[in-house]
Design an enzyme around this catalytic site. Structure first.
Site: not given
Ligand code: IPM
Ligand code: MG
Length: 356
Positions: A135, A190, A250
């Site tokens: 990131y 990984k 998620d």
């Molecule tokens: C999260 C979201 C963010 C991330 C995005 C909106 C930048 O998906 O908080 O999980 O990828 O961290």
């Molecule tokens: Mg996310």
């Protein structure tokens, strides 16, 4: 206690409004100040994270955040996109430790796409490193390839990287969290392919020696993704990097029935924190008054607990959420036959009413 309130875009404004009402009903002395962030800030000031918003967040004890993003910003240059606001806040405030609990409420067992026996009683804590990894890696960009399979072709690149101190501090967070739970940590990596994650595994193992009372195991991310839907209750505390944590959290959220129920906390070394629902801005349902405010309301409870030292108030909110679920109130995302369908504002009002 100063709270910066940053509703953001889409359903962000609707759900944060309900969480603010719940906080105001607690009779605690908060100073709350609101500012624009994300696409809303871009529209008003030409930048998703204006300086005034960042300063407000820095000075506050905690930030209550809604969500950012809308398809209409997809064509903007990356630094101007709404998502840069949340990434910038995380980086600027040093919010490296992201807590994403996935708890299956008994009343919602039927709302999950998984069999009830797999998820009944589920209580996982995903701890995601939040300020490193691919990131924030450098270099990143686009160029013409000089090597690889297609020299001369246009290519894009991001860099995955982690330093030892970055891994050490998130490992400590995970082991300490495990001490308050079942004394088990699964570190997800990984290491079979990526040097960054062999290093991750080695460093987490090193830190683990300082916590002989906590059982540590390691799992490859692909296997972890599978095990999460195969036998989710095998997990307790899961610690992983920024990218894998984004994906797995998620996935874990859906185990509980709806991502609309999941709060999150992002903390820095001095327990200053940003609190937001795990879900996004959901532009498809924005403005319709149907979004589930419970993830944000539960995020406000986490804020009281972790940054504002108000454990009793946090428990009051959590109990009120259970009460409204017991009353059968459901927003569309968690609705099932026989329940009472309510909108965002009604759900918020019901939680306020259920506070005892
Ligand atoms: C999260 C979201 C963010 C991330 C995005 C909106 C930048 O998906 O908080 O999980 O990828 O961290
Ligand atoms: Mg996310």
């Amino acid at each position: 206690m100063k709270i910066a309130v940053l509703p953001g875009d889409g359903i962000g404004t609707e759900i944060v409004a309900e969480a603010v009402k719940v906080l105001q009903a607690l009779d605690l002395q908060f100073e709350m100040e609101m500012a624009l962030v994300g696409g809303a800030a871009y529209d008003a000031y030409g930048h998703p994270l204006p300086d005034a918003t960042l300063q407000l967040a820095r000075q506050a004890d905690a930030v209550l955040f809604g969500a950012v993003g809308d398809w209409k910003y997809d064509t903007l240059d990356r630094p101007l996109r709404p998502e840069q606001a949340i990434l910038g806040l995380r980086k600027n405030l040093g919010l490296f430790a992201n807590f994403r609990p996935a708890i299956c409420y008994e009343q919602l067992v039927g709302a999950s796409s998984l069999k009830p026996e797999l998820i009944g009683g589920l209580d996982i804590l995903i701890i995601r490193e939040l300020t490193g990894d691919i990131y924030f890696g450098q270099p990143r960009g686009r160029r013409v390839a000089t090597d690889g399979l297609f020299p001369g072709a246009e290519e894009a690149f991001d860099t995955m990287r982690y330093s030892r101190p970055e891994i050490e501090r998130i490992a400590h967070v995970a082991f300490q969290a495990a001490r308050k739970r079942s004394h088990r940590v699964t570190s997800v990596d990984k290491a079979n392919v990526l040097e960054t994650f062999q290093f991750w595994k080695d460093v987490v193992s090193d830190i683990g020696k300082q916590y002989p009372d906590v059982a540590l195991d390691h799992m490859y991310v692909d296997n972890a993704a599978m095990q999460l839907v195969r036998e989710p209750k095998k997990f307790d505390v899961v610690v992983t990097g920024n990218m894998f944590g984004d994906i797995l959290s998620d996935e874990a959220a859906m185990l509980t029935g709806s991502i609309g129920m999941l709060p999150s906390a992002s903390l820095n070394a001095s327990n200053q924190g940003l609190y937001e629902p795990s879900h996004g801005s959901a532009p498809d349902i924005a403005g319709k008054g149907i979004a589930n405010p419970l993830a944000t309301i539960l995020s406000a409870a986490m804020m009281l607990r972790y940054s504002l030292n108000q454990e009793a108030a946090a428990q009051r909110i959590e109990a009120a959420v259970k009460t409204v679920l017991n009353q059968g109130l459901r927003t569309a995302d968690i609705f099932s036959a026989g329940m009472t369908r309510v909108g965002t504002v009604e759900m918020g009002a019901a939680v306020v009413k259920a506070l005892t």
